[in-house]
Design a protein around this motif. Sequence first.
Motif, PDB file in Angstrom:
ATOM      1  N   ILE A   4     -50.880 -38.134  55.184  1.00 41.47           N
ATOM      2  CA  ILE A   4     -50.702 -39.451  55.793  1.00 41.47           C
ATOM      3  C   ILE A   4     -49.617 -39.343  56.854  1.00 41.47           C
ATOM      4  N   GLY A   5     -49.934 -39.773  58.062  1.00 41.77           N
ATOM      5  CA  GLY A   5     -48.931 -39.860  59.115  1.00 41.77           C
ATOM      6  C   GLY A   5     -48.349 -41.263  59.119  1.00 41.77           C
ATOM      7  N   LEU A   6     -47.050 -41.361  58.904  1.00 47.63           N
ATOM      8  CA  LEU A   6     -46.358 -42.653  58.868  1.00 47.63           C
ATOM      9  C   LEU A   6     -45.525 -42.784  60.135  1.00 47.63           C
ATOM     10  N   THR A   7     -45.739 -43.864  60.873  1.00 42.12           N
ATOM     11  CA  THR A   7     -44.968 -44.043  62.095  1.00 42.12           C
ATOM     12  C   THR A   7     -44.705 -45.521  62.345  1.00 42.12           C
ATOM     13  N   GLY A   8     -43.863 -45.764  63.324  1.00 44.82           N
ATOM     14  CA  GLY A   8     -43.476 -47.120  63.700  1.00 44.82           C
ATOM     15  C   GLY A   8     -42.248 -47.019  64.571  1.00 44.82           C
ATOM     16  N   GLY A   9     -41.999 -48.043  65.347  1.00 50.27           N
ATOM     17  CA  GLY A   9     -40.847 -48.019  66.238  1.00 50.27           C
ATOM     18  C   GLY A   9     -39.534 -48.070  65.478  1.00 50.27           C
ATOM     19  N   ILE A  10     -38.470 -47.698  66.165  1.00 48.00           N
ATOM     20  CA  ILE A  10     -37.138 -47.739  65.569  1.00 48.00           C
ATOM     21  C   ILE A  10     -36.840 -49.169  65.095  1.00 48.00           C
ATOM     22  N   GLY A  11     -36.349 -49.282  63.864  1.00 47.88           N
ATOM     23  CA  GLY A  11     -36.044 -50.592  63.302  1.00 47.88           C
ATOM     24  C   GLY A  11     -37.224 -51.301  62.667  1.00 47.88           C
ATOM     25  N   SER A  12     -38.386 -50.627  62.604  1.00 46.16           N
ATOM     26  CA  SER A  12     -39.576 -51.288  62.046  1.00 46.16           C
ATOM     27  C   SER A  12     -39.610 -51.253  60.523  1.00 46.16           C
ATOM     28  N   SER A  15     -38.581 -46.119  56.978  1.00 42.17           N
ATOM     29  CA  SER A  15     -37.878 -45.495  55.852  1.00 42.17           C
ATOM     30  C   SER A  15     -38.127 -46.258  54.559  1.00 42.17           C
ATOM     31  N   THR A  16     -38.203 -47.575  54.658  1.00 41.27           N
ATOM     32  CA  THR A  16     -38.487 -48.397  53.475  1.00 41.27           C
ATOM     33  C   THR A  16     -39.881 -48.093  52.949  1.00 41.27           C
ATOM     34  N   VAL A  17     -40.849 -48.001  53.859  1.00 37.36           N
ATOM     35  CA  VAL A  17     -42.223 -47.690  53.451  1.00 37.36           C
ATOM     36  C   VAL A  17     -42.283 -46.286  52.846  1.00 37.36           C
ATOM     37  N   ALA A  18     -41.585 -45.335  53.456  1.00 33.89           N
ATOM     38  CA  ALA A  18     -41.563 -43.967  52.922  1.00 33.89           C
ATOM     39  C   ALA A  18     -41.025 -43.960  51.495  1.00 33.89           C
ATOM     40  N   ALA A  19     -39.961 -44.731  51.249  1.00 32.57           N
ATOM     41  CA  ALA A  19     -39.376 -44.785  49.905  1.00 32.57           C
ATOM     42  C   ALA A  19     -40.356 -45.406  48.908  1.00 32.57           C
ATOM     43  N   LEU A  20     -41.085 -46.432  49.333  1.00 31.78           N
ATOM     44  CA  LEU A  20     -42.071 -47.064  48.451  1.00 31.78           C
ATOM     45  C   LEU A  20     -43.211 -46.099  48.125  1.00 31.78           C
ATOM     46  N   LEU A  21     -43.628 -45.305  49.108  1.00 27.71           N
ATOM     47  CA  LEU A  21     -44.687 -44.319  48.868  1.00 27.71           C
ATOM     48  C   LEU A  21     -44.176 -43.178  47.984  1.00 27.71           C
ATOM     49  N   ASP A 169     -54.924 -46.235  61.186  1.00 28.23           N
ATOM     50  CA  ASP A 169     -55.962 -46.609  60.228  1.00 28.23           C
ATOM     51  C   ASP A 169     -55.576 -47.901  59.522  1.00 28.23           C
ATOM     52  N   VAL A 170     -54.272 -48.061  59.281  1.00 24.81           N
ATOM     53  CA  VAL A 170     -53.747 -49.252  58.611  1.00 24.81           C
ATOM     54  C   VAL A 170     -52.434 -49.635  59.295  1.00 24.81           C
ATOM     55  N   VAL A 171     -52.233 -50.940  59.510  1.00 23.92           N
ATOM     56  CA  VAL A 171     -50.982 -51.452  60.080  1.00 23.92           C
ATOM     57  C   VAL A 171     -50.311 -52.348  59.041  1.00 23.92           C
ATOM     58  N   LEU A 172     -49.034 -52.082  58.769  1.00 23.77           N
ATOM     59  CA  LEU A 172     -48.244 -52.912  57.861  1.00 23.77           C
ATOM     60  C   LEU A 172     -47.291 -53.764  58.690  1.00 23.77           C
ATOM     61  N   ASP A 173     -47.190 -55.052  58.357  1.00 24.09           N
ATOM     62  CA  ASP A 173     -46.291 -55.963  59.067  1.00 24.09           C
ATOM     63  C   ASP A 173     -45.011 -56.122  58.254  1.00 24.09           C
ATOM     64  N   ASN A 174     -43.903 -55.644  58.818  1.00 23.48           N
ATOM     65  CA  ASN A 174     -42.618 -55.726  58.128  1.00 23.48           C
ATOM     66  C   ASN A 174     -41.679 -56.715  58.810  1.00 23.48           C
ATOM     67  N   SER A 175     -42.234 -57.834  59.272  1.00 14.65           N
ATOM     68  CA  SER A 175     -41.392 -58.871  59.873  1.00 14.65           C
ATOM     69  C   SER A 175     -40.902 -59.866  58.828  1.00 14.65           C
ATOM     70  N   ALA A 182     -43.688 -54.598  50.200  1.00 15.41           N
ATOM     71  CA  ALA A 182     -44.027 -53.846  48.987  1.00 15.41           C
ATOM     72  C   ALA A 182     -45.469 -54.130  48.557  1.00 15.41           C
ATOM     73  N   ALA A 183     -45.896 -55.384  48.687  1.00 16.41           N
ATOM     74  CA  ALA A 183     -47.270 -55.747  48.319  1.00 16.41           C
ATOM     75  C   ALA A 183     -48.276 -55.078  49.251  1.00 16.41           C
ATOM     76  N   GLN A 184     -47.936 -54.988  50.540  1.00 18.94           N
ATOM     77  CA  GLN A 184     -48.833 -54.326  51.496  1.00 18.94           C
ATOM     78  C   GLN A 184     -48.945 -52.831  51.198  1.00 18.94           C
ATOM     79  N   VAL A 185     -47.823 -52.205  50.830  1.00 15.39           N
ATOM     80  CA  VAL A 185     -47.843 -50.778  50.499  1.00 15.39           C
ATOM     81  C   VAL A 185     -48.683 -50.551  49.246  1.00 15.39           C
ATOM     82  N   GLU A 186     -48.535 -51.429  48.263  1.00 12.84           N
ATOM     83  CA  GLU A 186     -49.320 -51.310  47.030  1.00 12.84           C
ATOM     84  C   GLU A 186     -50.816 -51.418  47.335  1.00 12.84           C
ATOM     85  N   ARG A 187     -51.166 -52.366  48.207  1.00 12.29           N
ATOM     86  CA  ARG A 187     -52.575 -52.545  48.578  1.00 12.29           C
ATOM     87  C   ARG A 187     -53.095 -51.306  49.322  1.00 12.29           C
ATOM     88  N   PHE A 188     -52.268 -50.767  50.219  1.00 12.38           N
ATOM     89  CA  PHE A 188     -52.651 -49.550  50.949  1.00 12.38           C
ATOM     90  C   PHE A 188     -52.922 -48.407  49.973  1.00 12.38           C
TER      91      PHE A 188
END
Length: 201
Positions: A4-12, A15-21, A169-175, A182-188
């Motif tokens: 899985i390639g995890l990416t996003g702009g600085i401040g998005s 790191s939080t998503v990586a920790a959840l995964l 493939d999937v976009v997570l909204d962290n606004s 966390a719910a979006q990561v679980e669904r992913f």
Amino acid sequence: MLRIGLTGGIGSGKSTVAALLAARGALVVDADRIAREVVGPGTPGLAAVVAAFGPGVLTAEGALDRPALASIVFADPEARARLDGIVHPLVRARAQELIGAAPADAVVVQDVPLLVETGQAGAHDLVLVVEADLETRVARLGLRGLSEQDARARIAAQATDAQRRAVADVVLDNSGAPEDLAAQVERFWDERVAPALGEQR
């Protein structure tokens, strides 16, 4: 192995998503952490950076002076390209070593801030993009000690949301709230990762 390639702009919030995964059992390969390692004191990477930019990018202790280097490369696209040409191949080589050592049934998450910019989307089974609105990102970077001007400059130097979405493939909204992310990561994981692992077994 599921890559899985995890990416996003600085401040998005990558790191939080990586920790959840990681909490779900994924092996996280963090490009930023590797980028710090490959220019650590005494490394060939640091020697190459000093050869390119001069001894002014070193601290008195002989470590990389990151603010001094940043002041050079963020204002000069050619200098940034020169730095990227030194660091990116070293990061990719080290990442491949770590991935090569992973078990065959591993879920490997490569946290790559510049995945789009460095053309690495195609190297992954899934590309996961984390987004947050601009003002939220600027505010988060302010909490890290960046001025608003520096924060906006760093955001502008990276790929746009549209460029990242084009390879996602999937976009997570962290606004929003942490529990929403966390719910979006679980669904992913449940909808994309678990079925893919089932197909590989």
